[in-house]
Design an enzyme around this catalytic site. Structure first.
Site, short mmCIF file in Angstrom:
data_model
loop_
_atom_site.label_atom_id
_atom_site.label_comp_id
_atom_site.label_asym_id
_atom_site.label_seq_id
_atom_site.Cartn_x
_atom_site.Cartn_y
_atom_site.Cartn_z
N ARG A 172 0.77 -1.32 0.01
CA ARG A 172 -0.16 0.09 -0.11
C ARG A 172 0.75 1.23 -0.01
NH1 ARG A 172 -2.39 -3.41 -1.51
NH2 ARG A 172 -4.16 -4.40 -0.75
N SER A 222 -11.18 -1.45 3.39
CA SER A 222 -10.43 -1.78 4.73
C SER A 222 -9.92 -0.55 5.14
CB SER A 222 -9.13 -2.68 4.32
OG SER A 222 -9.63 -3.85 3.82
N GLU A 292 -5.05 2.25 6.61
CA GLU A 292 -4.85 2.27 5.28
C GLU A 292 -5.44 3.35 4.48
OE1 GLU A 292 -5.27 -1.46 3.25
OE2 GLU A 292 -6.40 -0.52 1.44
#
Ligand SMILES: Cc1cc2nc3c(=O)[nH]c(=O)nc-3n(C[C@H](O)[C@H](O)[C@H](O)COP(=O)(O)OP(=O)(O)OC[C@H]3O[C@@H](n4cnc5c(N)ncnc54)[C@H](O)[C@@H]3O)c2cc1C
Length: 301
Positions: A172, A222, A292
């Site tokens: 990420r 998420s 995230e």
């Protein structure tokens, strides 16, 4: 004053003043942008950046706002939403997409040309720019495996082409996060495949996604990165936090890693609930859940 100037400078570009970003974010939360512009091509994006630099206006770039929480105080300066800059072209095994193109659409174009490699992203609801910025991934695939270069606009307004190494992809993560570049286009290098088999994989992954994720409610996917050695959803479930409501936000009863907007939630509801989850998981498991989702903008006054 500034509004007249900005609209006079760019009469052809849609620019809104004091526009609530809740109208655009997937969570349906977030305060206003001072100025919200929708450039439709690279030249317009470049000109808006040059203007903002000259006027000392801070610039924020947004794609499909599917991985974003904008605080309720909103964003000062100029926000550019790039989803109208969305051309996709195919040459042999490469697909080149402007950053505002939907990742889902890009996977459909690849499939239509019988090119394999992007199936994993068939249900990721972001833009190409957001997917590269985040090195989005799912079902064992990741943007880093298919994007071989990206054209970016540096904060100083120069256009540069970054190769995969310069994009410095990690979990990420991409170098764009560190250098505040604006992604203009991305090139995907794919392999020839079988169109029907590619479609079947995409359908299968989308069915798996629909079975696991609360796609009928607003969310930002998420919320937390996967901590090493743990599953976020499991930690949240075991701590008894699944289903917890905070204002209008709720830890999804379908997927504990998602926070859904069930009743006019604010960004503050989201952020307080995120903080609460982090505190509980730290106390119970000594695991730090890192977000995230990208959190930007100002606190409400
Ligand atoms: C239901 C749901 C399911 C999801 N599933 C997944 C999944 O399976 N895998 C996954 O990885 N993610 C998933 N996500 C999260 C999200 O879709 C991805 O992170 C996506 O790549 C974000 O793209 P975006 O265009 O929406 O980015 P935004 O939310 O608009 O922006 C995210 C960040 O990228 C920056 N950014 C966006 N465009 C540019 C650009 N052109 N240049 C520079 N910076 C830019 C923004 O400034 C911001 O910091 C999901 C989200 C939802 C709501």
């Amino acid at each position: 004053m500034m509004m007249e100037e900005i609209t006079a400078a760019f009469p052809a570009i849609e620019i809104l003043r004091n526009e609530p970003l809740a109208h655009y974010t997937h969570t349906k939360t977030g305060g206003p942008a001072d100025y919200l512009a929708f450039p439709t091509n690279v030249q317009e994006t470049k000109s808006l950046l040059a203007y903002a630099n000259q006027e000392n206006l801070p610039v924020t770039v947004v794609g499909n706002a599917s991985n974003l929480i904008v605080r309720d105080g909103g964003i000062r300066g100029l926000v550019m939403i790039l989803t109208k800059m969305a051309n996709i072209t195919v040459t042999d095994n490469t697909v080149t997409a402007e950053s505002g193109a939907a990742m889902i659409k890009t996977t459909q174009v690849a499939q239509a040309h019988a090119l394999t490699g992007t199936e994993f992203a068939a249900g990721i609801p972001g833009s190409v720019g957001g997917a590269v910025f985040m090195n989005a991934g799912a079902y064992g695939g990741e943007i880093s495996e298919v994007v071989t270069s990206a054209e970016v606009l540096t904060p100083e307004g120069e256009i540069r082409t970054l190769n995969a190494q310069e994009l410095d992809f990690g979990y990420r993560h991409s170098s764009v996060q560190d250098y505040h570049d604006i992604i203009l286009t991305a090139t995907f290098t794919l392999e020839p495949g079988d169109g029907a088999a590619i479609q079947a994989t995409m359908d299968d992954l989308n069915a798996r996604r629909a079975a696991k994720q609360p796609l009928d409610l607003p969310s930002c996917g998420s919320v937390f990165k996967r901590p090493t050695g743990h599953y976020t959803g499991q930690l949240i479930q075991e701590a008894g936090l699944q289903g917890l409501k905070w204002g209008g936000a709720q830890v999804s009863t379908k997927h504990a890693g998602f926070i859904v907007n069930i009743d006019h939630a604010t960004a503050t509801d989201y952020l307080e609930l995120i903080h609460h989850i982090q505190e509980v998981i730290w106390k119970e498991d000594q695991v730090h859940l890192e977000t995230e989702v990208r959190i930007i903008g100002e606190e409400p006054k």
